[in-house]
Design an enzyme around this catalytic site. Sequence first.
Site, PDB file in Angstrom:
ATOM      1  N   GLN A 103     -54.533  13.898 -16.943  1.00 18.37           N
ATOM      2  CA  GLN A 103     -53.070  13.854 -16.952  1.00 18.37           C
ATOM      3  C   GLN A 103     -52.621  12.427 -17.243  1.00 18.37           C
ATOM      4  O   GLN A 103     -53.154  11.473 -16.669  1.00 18.37           O
ATOM      5  CB  GLN A 103     -52.497  14.301 -15.603  1.00 18.37           C
ATOM      6  CG  GLN A 103     -50.970  14.424 -15.657  1.00 18.37           C
ATOM      7  CD  GLN A 103     -50.345  14.826 -14.331  1.00 18.37           C
ATOM      8  OE1 GLN A 103     -50.533  14.147 -13.331  1.00 18.37           O
ATOM      9  NE2 GLN A 103     -49.588  15.911 -14.330  1.00 18.37           N
ATOM     10  N   TYR A 174     -40.782  12.422 -12.867  1.00 12.30           N
ATOM     11  CA  TYR A 174     -41.244  11.174 -13.482  1.00 12.30           C
ATOM     12  C   TYR A 174     -40.569  10.985 -14.845  1.00 12.30           C
ATOM     13  O   TYR A 174     -39.763  11.816 -15.280  1.00 12.30           O
ATOM     14  CB  TYR A 174     -42.775  11.168 -13.591  1.00 12.30           C
ATOM     15  CG  TYR A 174     -43.434  11.190 -12.226  1.00 12.30           C
ATOM     16  CD1 TYR A 174     -43.232  10.142 -11.326  1.00 12.30           C
ATOM     17  CD2 TYR A 174     -44.219  12.258 -11.817  1.00 12.30           C
ATOM     18  CE1 TYR A 174     -43.808  10.160 -10.056  1.00 12.30           C
ATOM     19  CE2 TYR A 174     -44.803  12.284 -10.552  1.00 12.30           C
ATOM     20  CZ  TYR A 174     -44.590  11.228  -9.676  1.00 12.30           C
ATOM     21  OH  TYR A 174     -45.149  11.250  -8.422  1.00 12.30           O
ATOM     22  N   ARG A 320     -54.222  21.619  -3.135  1.00  8.11           N
ATOM     23  CA  ARG A 320     -54.691  21.188  -1.820  1.00  8.11           C
ATOM     24  C   ARG A 320     -55.815  22.087  -1.297  1.00  8.11           C
ATOM     25  O   ARG A 320     -56.653  21.648  -0.510  1.00  8.11           O
ATOM     26  CB  ARG A 320     -53.506  21.155  -0.852  1.00  8.11           C
ATOM     27  CG  ARG A 320     -52.573  19.978  -1.121  1.00  8.11           C
ATOM     28  CD  ARG A 320     -51.252  20.142  -0.412  1.00  8.11           C
ATOM     29  NE  ARG A 320     -50.467  21.234  -0.975  1.00  8.11           N
ATOM     30  CZ  ARG A 320     -49.351  21.713  -0.453  1.00  8.11           C
ATOM     31  NH1 ARG A 320     -48.902  21.204   0.675  1.00  8.11           N
ATOM     32  NH2 ARG A 320     -48.682  22.692  -1.045  1.00  8.11           N
ATOM     33  N   CYS A 343     -56.518  25.211   3.123  1.00 12.67           N
ATOM     34  CA  CYS A 343     -55.480  24.198   3.340  1.00 12.67           C
ATOM     35  C   CYS A 343     -54.359  24.836   4.152  1.00 12.67           C
ATOM     36  O   CYS A 343     -53.908  25.938   3.849  1.00 12.67           O
ATOM     37  CB  CYS A 343     -54.944  23.733   1.992  1.00 12.67           C
ATOM     38  SG  CYS A 343     -53.366  22.887   2.130  1.00 12.67           S
ATOM     39  N   CYS A 350     -53.336  14.422   2.958  1.00 10.85           N
ATOM     40  CA  CYS A 350     -53.312  14.184   1.512  1.00 10.85           C
ATOM     41  C   CYS A 350     -52.092  13.354   1.126  1.00 10.85           C
ATOM     42  O   CYS A 350     -52.153  12.128   1.082  1.00 10.85           O
ATOM     43  CB  CYS A 350     -53.402  15.504   0.758  1.00 10.85           C
ATOM     44  SG  CYS A 350     -52.194  16.734   1.269  1.00 10.85           S
ATOM     45  N   GLN A 421     -55.084  23.905  21.363  1.00  8.78           N
ATOM     46  CA  GLN A 421     -53.636  23.811  21.103  1.00  8.78           C
ATOM     47  C   GLN A 421     -53.202  24.532  19.831  1.00  8.78           C
ATOM     48  O   GLN A 421     -52.045  24.907  19.689  1.00  8.78           O
ATOM     49  CB  GLN A 421     -53.257  22.348  20.918  1.00  8.78           C
ATOM     50  CG  GLN A 421     -53.090  21.544  22.159  1.00  8.78           C
ATOM     51  CD  GLN A 421     -52.633  20.139  21.773  1.00  8.78           C
ATOM     52  OE1 GLN A 421     -51.678  19.972  21.035  1.00  8.78           O
ATOM     53  NE2 GLN A 421     -53.337  19.146  22.258  1.00  8.78           N
ATOM     54  N   LYS A 431     -45.498  28.100  11.566  1.00 11.03           N
ATOM     55  CA  LYS A 431     -46.737  27.343  11.753  1.00 11.03           C
ATOM     56  C   LYS A 431     -47.971  28.256  11.746  1.00 11.03           C
ATOM     57  O   LYS A 431     -49.052  27.835  12.120  1.00 11.03           O
ATOM     58  CB  LYS A 431     -46.685  26.567  13.084  1.00 11.03           C
ATOM     59  CG  LYS A 431     -45.557  25.552  13.203  1.00 11.03           C
ATOM     60  CD  LYS A 431     -45.713  24.379  12.261  1.00 11.03           C
ATOM     61  CE  LYS A 431     -46.727  23.367  12.656  1.00 11.03           C
ATOM     62  NZ  LYS A 431     -46.349  22.476  13.719  1.00 11.03           N
ATOM     63  N   ALA A 458     -66.277  23.732  31.342  1.00 13.58           N
ATOM     64  CA  ALA A 458     -67.474  22.901  31.538  1.00 13.58           C
ATOM     65  C   ALA A 458     -67.248  21.930  32.693  1.00 13.58           C
ATOM     66  O   ALA A 458     -66.189  21.310  32.790  1.00 13.58           O
ATOM     67  CB  ALA A 458     -67.772  22.133  30.258  1.00 13.58           C
TER      68      ALA A 458
END
Length: 646
Positions: A103, A174, A320, A343, A350, A421, A431, A458
Amino acid sequence: MQYPHLFAPGKIGKCSIRNRVVMPPMATNLGSAFGEVTPELLAYYRRRAQGGVGLIIVENAQVDMFQGRSLTAQIAVDSDKFLPGLRALAEVIHAEGAKTFLQIQHGGRQCTPSTTDGLQPVAPSPVPCKFLGVMPRALTKEEIRELVEKFAQAALRARLAGFDGVEVHAAHGYLLNEFLSPYTNKRDDEYGGSFENRLRFLLEILARIKELVGEDFVVGVRLSVEEFVPGGLTLAESQEIARALEASGVDYISASCGIYESVSTIIEPMNFAEGWRAHLARGIKEVVSCPVIAVGVIRHPEVAERILAEGHADFVAIGRGLIADPDWAKKAAWGREREINHCISCNVGCIGELFANGKVRCAVNPWAGRELFFDERARAPERKRVVVVGGGPGGMTAALVAAQRGHEVHLFEKEKALGGQLRFAARAPHKEKLLWFVEYFEEMLPKTGVSVHLGSEATPETVLALKPQAVIVASGGTPVIPEFSSLDPSFACTAWDVLRGSVVLEEKDVVVVGGGVVGCEVALFLAERGNRVTLVEMLSHLAVDAEVITRIELLKALGASSVHVMTSTRCMDVEGRRVVYLCDADPRTSELHPEYIVFAMGTQPNRALFDALSGKVQELFLIGDAREPRKIFHAVYEGALAATQV
Ligand SMILES: Cc1cc2nc3c(=O)[nH]c(=O)nc-3n(C[C@H](O)[C@H](O)[C@H](O)COP(=O)(O)O)c2cc1C
Ligand code: SF4
């Protein structure tokens, strides 16, 4: 073959490609400060080519190192001195059977003086990018002519270096995108105004490239076919652009979208659904006969297959997804798709690292960008018995890496399921992709021989009874509950309690104390359940701990919700249901009287087990939140790091 369209050989121009899986260009910042290809970059691309993709479009190479750089360690193609490095790059990719295009890019107004060594960025017109806030200057016609030649010489160098083609970057806001778009191009000369004039610069570049590179070298264009800004390019106008590009002889079109001001649509955070923008590729495919590449949150092989089978595109770009798992294509081809480490669209490792001027990394793949230094397939010199305590992201990573290195691994998790979590964080709005990471370990840990002890808390005794040579403690953190004068637990809980479902609140007046990411997410979660939520944050801004793009979407969601936000407000005391607070703007305290109070004030490390084991095992590691509460990204890296040291 389960994915016949995905693994059908394809062709772009005269270039035959082994399947339809494309790695789209993704900047890595792994180049040298002077634009050279580095050994790190070679190792990164070699690893991805080994994973079975058909085509790798190498990241944005700079056509003007002085004026066009949008990253500090971007690779460059504006001088012959870069040829040896670029040649080595094309060779490592070809050696693994993939084809490769380069690119070529100029950052235009989306550069900052920090990437252009103090030079004012250039653009078609002096219209600043609202995301970066830097005023560019308009290019002169003489400079435009010079840039036509720079792009063309860059394409010629790509050919001389052995690439199979070039992709002209006319997307993502761009320079070339800026000329195409009425949003950024306000010129009144032959390069602005009418459709033909806005297209002129790009067509001149393509014509000159064709003159220099000949017919058998692929020349493609990446477009933002929807800019998602008022007055910007829409699919309808982009269809006209695509027609004109095809008429000019381009060999393919890569249908992307967005500019920095709509950056969430370029590199989508978690709230975007898989394959949500395949219709944009289809819109282009309807008007051209050259191949079209679709992109955007394509994560599962079945989604990729469907996009191809339903005729939305000829190739699918897995961006990704290939940072997270370079073996995505091989695993899909071999029917081992459950082993893909997907991902999760967190953007932390990233693009988050790139925005912070770091190098490409990945929250779920600790090796990404570090391929040169870690050989993920290397075996340990000696097999050891390793105990890992904690089945969150860090612990699961440590267990997997240790097992892959040949150790005997026991993983203890006090809950009845893996994930730590992650399990309840995934219950916050949008999420759910977090669960993909848990599912990956549920697949891989048994497959690699890890003994998983669920529902097993444990203790020093249970750990030592196994006589381990190494113990990795990933026991996580515990939510902080502040010490207020008379906190009544029947009216107060933590954000984790809410997300975990151990406290269910509906149709209540709730105060959430703490406006970091977790506080914002739990506020939205509660608002979705009919609660009247007030969110109290002592800083002047919410979610300052969020990754930049994720934060944009989180704040948008909060703005659109019923959550009442109080920033610059410190919670001074809680007594029963009385919340005493102080605003920066007012020296007197005030009160709120909710029915319930939810604390989202961070976590503190659980390191008791580590302390108890100190001096009692040969090798002892403390990782993740148990060391210091941070993100999945850090826990995963530390898990891998510890496991490689055993
Ligand atoms: C770290 C990173 C760097 C990127 N750099 C480029 C780039 O150099 N050129 C480009 O056209 N797109 C770039 N992109 C956009 C990707 O090519 C892709 O379009 C985007 O990530 C969405 O696809 P995905 O969901 O499969 O990742 C980048 C994306 C990421 C995550
Ligand atoms: S850091 Fe997050 S968004 Fe980026 S590739 Fe890894 S999992 Fe995906």
